[in-house]
Design a protein around this motif. Structure first.
Motif, PDB file in Angstrom:
ATOM      1  N   GLN A   1       0.542  -1.032  -0.303  1.00 45.09           N
ATOM      2  CA  GLN A   1       0.093   0.096   0.006  1.00 45.09           C
ATOM      3  C   GLN A   1       0.564   1.845  -0.259  1.00 45.09           C
ATOM      4  O   GLN A   1       0.250   2.333   0.023  1.00 45.09           O
ATOM      5  CB  GLN A   1      -0.768  -0.288   1.184  1.00 45.09           C
ATOM      6  CG  GLN A   1      -2.011  -1.035   1.280  1.00 45.09           C
ATOM      7  CD  GLN A   1      -3.120  -1.028   2.012  1.00 45.09           C
ATOM      8  OE1 GLN A   1      -3.128   0.072   3.418  1.00 45.09           O
ATOM      9  NE2 GLN A   1      -2.597  -2.305   3.164  1.00 45.09           N
TER      10      GLN A   1
ATOM     11  N   GLN B   1     -11.199   0.615  -2.841  1.00 46.49           N
ATOM     12  CA  GLN B   1     -10.214   0.160  -3.125  1.00 46.49           C
ATOM     13  C   GLN B   1      -9.867   1.172  -4.454  1.00 46.49           C
ATOM     14  O   GLN B   1     -10.284   1.659  -4.985  1.00 46.49           O
ATOM     15  CB  GLN B   1     -10.196  -0.795  -4.103  1.00 46.49           C
ATOM     16  CG  GLN B   1      -9.250  -1.166  -4.572  1.00 46.49           C
ATOM     17  CD  GLN B   1      -9.157  -3.208  -5.283  1.00 46.49           C
ATOM     18  OE1 GLN B   1      -8.888  -3.935  -4.274  1.00 46.49           O
ATOM     19  NE2 GLN B   1      -9.305  -2.674  -6.992  1.00 46.49           N
ATOM     20  N   GLN B   2      -8.384   1.454  -4.400  1.00 43.31           N
ATOM     21  CA  GLN B   2      -7.573   2.668  -5.298  1.00 43.31           C
ATOM     22  C   GLN B   2      -6.496   1.341  -6.103  1.00 43.31           C
ATOM     23  O   GLN B   2      -5.796   0.250  -5.276  1.00 43.31           O
ATOM     24  CB  GLN B   2      -6.655   3.412  -4.853  1.00 43.31           C
ATOM     25  CG  GLN B   2      -7.340   4.708  -3.521  1.00 43.31           C
ATOM     26  CD  GLN B   2      -6.257   5.440  -3.766  1.00 43.31           C
ATOM     27  OE1 GLN B   2      -5.744   5.386  -3.421  1.00 43.31           O
ATOM     28  NE2 GLN B   2      -7.216   6.509  -3.430  1.00 43.31           N
ATOM     29  N   LYS B   3      -6.438   1.259  -6.862  1.00 44.25           N
ATOM     30  CA  LYS B   3      -5.445   0.341  -8.394  1.00 44.25           C
ATOM     31  C   LYS B   3      -4.716   2.030  -9.359  1.00 44.25           C
ATOM     32  O   LYS B   3      -5.496   2.751  -9.838  1.00 44.25           O
ATOM     33  CB  LYS B   3      -6.885  -0.175  -9.025  1.00 44.25           C
ATOM     34  CG  LYS B   3      -5.180  -1.143 -10.294  1.00 44.25           C
ATOM     35  CD  LYS B   3      -6.416  -1.552 -11.006  1.00 44.25           C
ATOM     36  CE  LYS B   3      -5.209  -2.220 -12.227  1.00 44.25           C
ATOM     37  NZ  LYS B   3      -6.347  -3.504 -12.826  1.00 44.25           N
TER      38      LYS B   3
ATOM     39  N   THR C   1      -1.958  -2.573  -6.132  1.00 47.86           N
ATOM     40  CA  THR C   1      -3.910  -2.222  -5.250  1.00 47.86           C
ATOM     41  C   THR C   1      -3.673  -1.556  -3.591  1.00 47.86           C
ATOM     42  O   THR C   1      -2.485  -2.639  -2.880  1.00 47.86           O
ATOM     43  CB  THR C   1      -4.989  -2.910  -5.438  1.00 47.86           C
ATOM     44  OG1 THR C   1      -4.320  -4.286  -4.781  1.00 47.86           O
ATOM     45  CG2 THR C   1      -5.198  -2.644  -7.075  1.00 47.86           C
TER      46      THR C   1
ATOM     47  N   GLU D   1     -16.961   1.954 -10.228  1.00 53.32           N
ATOM     48  CA  GLU D   1     -15.717   2.843 -10.171  1.00 53.32           C
ATOM     49  C   GLU D   1     -15.908   3.452 -11.082  1.00 53.32           C
ATOM     50  O   GLU D   1     -16.287   3.965 -12.252  1.00 53.32           O
ATOM     51  CB  GLU D   1     -14.857   1.227 -11.270  1.00 53.32           C
ATOM     52  CG  GLU D   1     -14.409  -0.055 -10.546  1.00 53.32           C
ATOM     53  CD  GLU D   1     -13.526  -1.219 -11.064  1.00 53.32           C
ATOM     54  OE1 GLU D   1     -13.409  -0.554 -12.155  1.00 53.32           O
ATOM     55  OE2 GLU D   1     -12.891  -2.290 -10.616  1.00 53.32           O
TER      56      GLU D   1
ATOM     57  N   LYS E   1      -5.490   6.299 -11.351  1.00 62.31           N
ATOM     58  CA  LYS E   1      -5.675   5.400 -10.632  1.00 62.31           C
ATOM     59  C   LYS E   1      -7.522   5.370 -10.752  1.00 62.31           C
ATOM     60  O   LYS E   1      -8.188   6.041 -11.021  1.00 62.31           O
ATOM     61  CB  LYS E   1      -5.528   6.090  -8.894  1.00 62.31           C
ATOM     62  CG  LYS E   1      -4.605   7.022  -8.607  1.00 62.31           C
ATOM     63  CD  LYS E   1      -5.232   6.825  -6.764  1.00 62.31           C
ATOM     64  CE  LYS E   1      -3.155   7.382  -6.776  1.00 62.31           C
ATOM     65  NZ  LYS E   1      -3.867   9.387  -6.261  1.00 62.31           N
TER      66      LYS E   1
ATOM     67  N   SER F   1     -12.970   2.245  -6.508  1.00 56.70           N
ATOM     68  CA  SER F   1     -13.874   1.414  -6.356  1.00 56.70           C
ATOM     69  C   SER F   1     -14.297   2.237  -5.734  1.00 56.70           C
ATOM     70  O   SER F   1     -14.276   2.280  -4.317  1.00 56.70           O
ATOM     71  CB  SER F   1     -13.370   0.211  -6.261  1.00 56.70           C
ATOM     72  OG  SER F   1     -12.282  -0.262  -7.286  1.00 56.70           O
TER      73      SER F   1
END
Length: 386
Positions: A187, A236-238, A245, A332, A343, A346
């Motif tokens: 993270q 969540q972040q990607k 993620t 998303e 990024k 979600s």
């Protein structure tokens, strides 16, 4: 150098002309003094003759009228004091004559020339070098004030400020015993992310202390329907850069920039992270009465090992067209790459009040971290910024 040479030649030429003019003037004065050497004495003799001729009628008149007899005039004597007085007058006249002599004229000439001084080559070069050094120093100071950076990497590592490069920022961290081996993994963000955060104005300039200071605005996006009041959470972040993620499970949060109000930061955060699912020109209603503010200090999962001081704000927002009925329970959004780093976010709608977002006591939160080891994802999750 050529300009300085021309200036030097012109200065010497002016000095030479000045000296010649003074010499001619002094010569003329010397000539006049030699020709008029006896003129003061002649003038004095003429004055004595005039005095005698003026005194004769007076004596004759006195003799005629009987006011004073010839016998009385003959009996008057000249005292020694009168002689000394006359000698003093003669010496004064001779001294005044000597003041107009050739020696005094020449001395006056050279004294006048001494007042016309020309700086030597060495002193002029030294002065030019000193002025050049001052100019460079002033220029460097103006660059620092304009850019807000220390030009010396060593100065930054020791004293802090704005990092001149990612390498200098890494050295600043290592100098304070912060291990960056875990940065950019799981993270955690990278040193380059920290560098961009500082230069974007989302983090205060660094200081001597190993501490990061940021202001974060937490945005509660609300929607109400027949089933109740809903709140939007980011799950969540990607990262588009490397595919990593990281879980979030919290409302939208955006770092506050300098000269930006919390309300303006909230609007910017909504446009950056949810702009891809919003309608163009949609209204974003910020409830100013809901604004809350508090401060917390703790470590962040984004930059492991670096203590962070959070100036936190929280505000409620309603976005036109952003409803649970339109987006579904989960969806998303792609972060606008022109406004921030790319990024994929979600999101999910949860019943409002599912998480307590009132300000917590900082010491209590720290104790909770020590007791259960939850870190930022546990009971003290509210302190972490984006």
């Amino acid at each position: 150098v050529v300009a300085f040479g021309k200036w030097l030649v012109a200065s010497f030429r002016s000095l030479l002309v000045m000296r010649l003019s003074w010499l001619l003037h002094a010569t003329a004065r010397i000539k006049d003094s030699l020709l008029d050497h006896k003129r003061p004495l002649e003038n004095q003799a003429q004055l004595l003759d005039k005095s005698a001729s003026a005194a004769a009628p007076t004596a004759a008149a006195s003799a005629t009228t009987g006011e004073k007899s010839l016998l009385q005039l003959q009996e008057e004597e000249v005292t020694p004091e009168d002689v000394k007085k006359r000698m003093a007058e003669v010496e004064w006249l001779l001294g005044k004559q000597s003041e107009t002599s050739v020696e005094v004229a020449c001395q006056s000439f050279w004294n006048s020339l001494d007042q016309v001084t020309s700086p030597s080559v060495e002193s002029t070069l030294a002065k030019l070098k000193e002025e050049s050094a001052k100019m460079h120093q002033q220029h460097a100071l103006e660059l620092q004030n304009a850019a807000g950076v220390h030009l010396s990497v060593l100065d930054f590592v020791l004293d802090g400020g704005m990092p001149p490069s990612v390498e200098a920022l890494t050295a600043w961290l290592e100098y304070r015993g912060i291990d960056t081996a875990l940065w950019g993994k799981a993270q955690a963000k990278t040193v380059q992310d920290f560098f961009h955060e500082i230069w974007a104005g989302e983090c205060e300039p660094l200081s001597e202390a190993a501490q990061r200071s940021i202001s974060v605005v937490k945005v509660r996006i609300l929607d109400e329907d027949d089933k109740g009041l809903w709140q939007l959470y980011e799950t969540q972040q990607k990262f588009c850069r490397d595919g990593r993620t990281r879980p979030r499970n919290k409302p939208l949060a955006e770092k506050k920039r300098p000269r930006e109000t919390p309300e303006e930061t909230a609007v910017r955060g909504v446009l950056e992270e949810l702009g891809s699912v919003l309608e163009h020109g949609c209204a974003i209603d910020v409830n100013r009465d809901s604004l809350e503010e508090w401060v917390e200090t703790r470590h962040s999962n984004s930059f492991p090992g670096l203590e962070t001081v959070y100036q936190l704000y929280q505000v409620d927002v309603k976005v036109e067209g952003l409803t649970r009925a339109k987006t579904g329970t989960s969806f998303e959004s792609l972060e606008n790459p022109s406004l921030s780093t790319g990024k994929v976010h979600s999101w999910t709608w949860k019943p409002s009040g599912g998480v307590d977002w009132q300000p917590v006591d900082v010491l209590k939160a720290k104790n909770e971290i020590k007791d259960d080891g939850a870190g930022e994802n546990g009971g003290a999750v509210r302190a972490e910024g984006p």
